[in-house]
Motif scaffolding. Structure first.
Motif, mmCIF file in Angstrom:
data_model
loop_
_atom_site.group_PDB
_atom_site.id
_atom_site.type_symbol
_atom_site.label_atom_id
_atom_site.label_comp_id
_atom_site.label_asym_id
_atom_site.label_seq_id
_atom_site.Cartn_x
_atom_site.Cartn_y
_atom_site.Cartn_z
ATOM 1 N N TYR A 374 6.982 9.989 2.925
ATOM 2 C CA TYR A 374 6.068 11.049 2.501
ATOM 3 C C TYR A 374 5.363 10.696 1.190
ATOM 4 O O TYR A 374 4.174 10.963 1.032
ATOM 5 C CB TYR A 374 6.850 12.347 2.338
ATOM 6 N N ASN A 375 6.087 10.089 0.267
ATOM 7 C CA ASN A 375 5.527 9.779 -1.052
ATOM 8 C C ASN A 375 5.247 8.296 -1.239
ATOM 9 O O ASN A 375 4.159 7.906 -1.598
ATOM 10 C CB ASN A 375 6.494 10.230 -2.164
ATOM 11 N N GLY A 376 6.279 7.480 -0.997
ATOM 12 C CA GLY A 376 6.177 6.066 -1.358
ATOM 13 C C GLY A 376 6.115 5.955 -2.869
ATOM 14 O O GLY A 376 6.109 6.941 -3.605
ATOM 15 N N ILE A 377 6.074 4.747 -3.360
ATOM 16 C CA ILE A 377 5.791 4.547 -4.782
ATOM 17 C C ILE A 377 4.508 3.735 -4.937
ATOM 18 O O ILE A 377 4.089 3.431 -6.046
ATOM 19 C CB ILE A 377 6.956 3.858 -5.523
ATOM 20 N N SER A 378 3.889 3.423 -3.786
ATOM 21 C CA SER A 378 2.604 2.737 -3.791
ATOM 22 C C SER A 378 1.819 3.185 -2.570
ATOM 23 O O SER A 378 2.397 3.467 -1.512
ATOM 24 C CB SER A 378 2.786 1.215 -3.758
ATOM 25 N N PHE A 379 0.515 3.263 -2.708
ATOM 26 C CA PHE A 379 -0.339 3.656 -1.596
ATOM 27 C C PHE A 379 -0.568 2.512 -0.615
ATOM 28 O O PHE A 379 -1.055 2.725 0.498
ATOM 29 C CB PHE A 379 -1.697 4.143 -2.110
ATOM 30 N N VAL A 380 -0.239 1.282 -1.039
ATOM 31 C CA VAL A 380 -0.445 0.115 -0.190
ATOM 32 C C VAL A 380 0.816 -0.732 -0.153
ATOM 33 O O VAL A 380 1.736 -0.544 -0.948
ATOM 34 C CB VAL A 380 -1.629 -0.753 -0.693
ATOM 35 N N SER A 381 0.850 -1.676 0.765
ATOM 36 C CA SER A 381 1.996 -2.576 0.898
ATOM 37 C C SER A 381 1.507 -3.901 1.473
ATOM 38 O O SER A 381 0.319 -4.062 1.750
ATOM 39 C CB SER A 381 3.056 -1.940 1.788
ATOM 40 N N LEU A 382 2.438 -4.836 1.676
ATOM 41 C CA LEU A 382 2.118 -6.183 2.180
ATOM 42 C C LEU A 382 0.922 -6.781 1.435
ATOM 43 O O LEU A 382 -0.041 -7.246 2.025
ATOM 44 C CB LEU A 382 1.828 -6.147 3.684
ATOM 45 N N ASN A 383 0.997 -6.737 0.126
ATOM 46 C CA ASN A 383 -0.116 -7.212 -0.691
ATOM 47 C C ASN A 383 -0.185 -8.742 -0.691
ATOM 48 O O ASN A 383 0.824 -9.421 -0.868
ATOM 49 C CB ASN A 383 0.054 -6.715 -2.128
ATOM 50 N N ALA A 407 -2.526 -0.302 4.469
ATOM 51 C CA ALA A 407 -2.692 1.094 4.030
ATOM 52 C C ALA A 407 -1.407 1.892 4.262
ATOM 53 O O ALA A 407 -1.333 2.761 5.138
ATOM 54 C CB ALA A 407 -3.863 1.734 4.772
ATOM 55 N N ALA A 408 -0.376 1.635 3.465
ATOM 56 C CA ALA A 408 0.952 2.207 3.691
ATOM 57 C C ALA A 408 0.944 3.726 3.779
ATOM 58 O O ALA A 408 1.440 4.312 4.745
ATOM 59 C CB ALA A 408 1.902 1.741 2.581
ATOM 60 N N GLN A 409 0.406 4.381 2.753
ATOM 61 C CA GLN A 409 0.460 5.834 2.722
ATOM 62 C C GLN A 409 -0.288 6.453 3.899
ATOM 63 O O GLN A 409 0.165 7.439 4.486
ATOM 64 C CB GLN A 409 -0.141 6.342 1.403
ATOM 65 N N SER A 410 -1.424 5.875 4.252
ATOM 66 C CA SER A 410 -2.193 6.397 5.386
ATOM 67 C C SER A 410 -1.438 6.214 6.695
ATOM 68 O O SER A 410 -1.434 7.100 7.562
ATOM 69 C CB SER A 410 -3.558 5.706 5.455
ATOM 70 N N ILE A 411 -0.808 5.063 6.859
ATOM 71 C CA ILE A 411 -0.003 4.806 8.059
ATOM 72 C C ILE A 411 1.140 5.803 8.145
ATOM 73 O O ILE A 411 1.442 6.358 9.206
ATOM 74 C CB ILE A 411 0.527 3.361 8.047
#
Length: 517
Positions: A374-383, A407-411
């Motif tokens: 729901y939150n994550g600590i970053s909006f993106v991943s696999l940078n 796009a982690a948070q969007s996914i």
């Protein structure tokens, strides 16, 4: 050359340098010509990203206005791209570059499988976290600590669990005393202290893990790195080395931490020199494993202390934010407390306080996993950063030098992947596991193209297994021993947005009291 010759040279130039008005006209004309030439170059230069759709437009003015919103509204831009270009790779302008975003499962698989010399995670981290400036160049040059965390630390979690549990209980009792009256506690700072103590019990052992000054320097180092990085993000690239020189606290922090670690490192090294690596009563902790794997030049007090500080940065920073996010959900919706208590008490009655017990607390595991979804600590991943040109299977060409992320948070908020995705459902994954016969696919630590807060593939967070056990043990102890709520009941503090990061509100407080039986 004589003064006469200088005079002759000045006369041979188009304008006489002894005439101020002509001099200024010449300089102004030259500067104007340079600016016009550069402007023409920028305008006429072929756009290597022209084939990739841009959020907010790709024109100079539209991209500039969109980039101004990036620092505090990056997730809004990512969501806009995800919604508008869901099946396509898209790009978002930041202050100094285009950020390319992928979202489809097949694109994420290609991203994670790409060779490191083509799409590099390490180079992305180096260039965005500014590690060589803020933690020291030796951390970038030799990353042997990652292997230590991935292998020795993870393999010994069962052996270390009693120490971890004991330190968590001791830390909670010292830092958040149990009282029968409600007490307002500044959440993030107290959680960071507990995480620091628990982590350093495993990193360096007692009594150092309880030394106030040692803990303070590690927590301050973590906060200083985060603040300094946020400043450097806003600083033009060519000025960053100069600015970082006045922001870094590496040397000062090493000096303070070495007061505590130095004597232990020297004592352990003396025993290694006398008896070999497997000397009698050798401590089982991260420092011992670092000393085992370190090359001779990395085995000094300074280098090992720097390494421990850097590992503390990773442990304290990420685990404190993750736990605080989760704590806010629990305090805003305390109806989750009783079913988790019943599960935890039942499991402990069967298994005791063990690592095995942690794997059987499905509701607790689910609550942490849902908070990270729901939150994550970053909006993106696999940078990644492209060290070479790269082309996805759909034909999207990625030029060398491109920064690319998923796009982690969007996914994680996609209705097709997570029904009612905008609702926090603490037992979402426990219910899925019940339906699937309690398989391990939906455990907190597991990654997939649809769940990527830890990354995915070979560069997934190597410390997530330790972190998961630490966070679950912390939450289990809290749930069994405290009642909690928000001062404004039912109202969860809003998350922050800082570039691509999604930290919790670090100023908020939570109400605690002794659990009422």
């Amino acid at each position: 050359m004589s003064s006469t010759n200088y005079t002759s040279l000045s006369y041979s130039l188009p304008f006489h340098f002894n005439e101020p008005s002509l001099t200024f006209s010449w300089i102004g004309f030259t500067l104007l010509a340079i600016l016009l030439s550069y402007g023409a170059f920028v305008i006429l230069k072929p756009d290597p990203y022209a084939h990739i759709p841009a959020v907010g437009g790709s024109g100079i003015i539209s991209a500039y206005h969109t980039a101004k919103r990036f620092y505090n509204h990056s997730n809004e831009l990512i969501v806009a791209g995800y919604d508008n270009y869901k099946d396509r790779i898209y790009r978002i302008p930041s202050k100094d570059r285009w950020q390319v975003i992928v979202s489809r499962p097949d694109q994420i698989e290609e991203l994670r499988k790409a060779p490191d010399d083509v799409l590099s995670f390490k180079d992305f981290v180096d260039q965005t976290l500014f590690i060589k400036y803020l933690m020291g160049r030796t951390i970038v040059a030799n990353e042997y600590h990652i292997g230590v965390v991935r292998s020795q630390l993870t393999k010994n979690l069962s052996v270390l669990f009693d120490d971890l549990r004991e330190e968590i209980q001791s830390a909670f009792d010292d830092i958040i005393p149990q009282t029968d009256d409600w007490v307002s506690i500044h959440a993030y700072s107290k959680i960071a202290e507990i995480v620091a103590r628990a982590s350093n019990r495993i990193f360096v052992g007692v009594p150092i893990c309880r030394e106030p000054e040692y803990l303070k320097v590690n927590i301050d180092f973590t906060m200083s790195i985060s603040k300094s990085r946020n400043r450097l993000i806003r600083t033009p690239a060519f000025l960053r080395p100069l600015v970082a020189r006045y922001l870094t606290t590496v040397s000062e922090s090493i000096t303070i931490a070495a007061k505590y670690l130095g004597p232990i490192i020297q004592e352990r090294q003396a025993k290694i020199d006398e008896h070999g690596q497997d000397y009698p009563e050798k401590p089982v902790d991260l420092l011992s494993w670092l000393m085992e794997d370190a090359s001779n030049e990395q085995r000094t007090v300074t280098q090992l202390t720097n390494r421990i500080l850097s590992l503390n940065f990773a442990a304290i920073h990420t685990s404190s934010m993750t736990f605080t996010h989760t704590l806010y959900h629990l305090a805003a919706e305390p109806h989750y407390l009783q079913p988790m208590r019943e599960e935890i008490e039942s499991v402990i009655a069967q298994e005791g306080w063990t690592k095995i017990a942690m794997t059987k607390m499905h509701k607790l595991d689910s609550f942490l996993k849902e908070s990270l979804r729901y939150n994550g600590i970053s909006f993106v991943s696999l940078n990644r950063i492209a060290l070479k040109d790269f082309t996805f299977s759909d034909g999207t060409f990625i030029p060398k030098g491109t920064f690319i992320s998923a796009a982690a948070q969007s996914i994680h908020h996609d209705e097709e992947k997570y029904p009612d995705s905008e609702k926090f459902d603490g037992f979402r994954f426990a219910n899925i596991r019940t339906q699937d016969g309690y398989n391990t696919t939906n455990q907190f630590v597991n990654t997939s193209p649809d769940y990527i807060p830890f990354g995915h593939g070979k560069h997934a967070c190597p410390g997530r297994f330790f972190a998961a056990n630490e966070l679950k043990a912390m939450m289990a102890y809290l749930v069994l021993n405290y009642d909690i709520k928000m001062k404004n009941e039912g109202v969860r503090p809003k998350n922050l947005s800082i570039a691509m990061s999604c930290p919790p509100d670090i100023t908020a407080s939570v109400m605690f009291r002794r659990r009422q039986l």
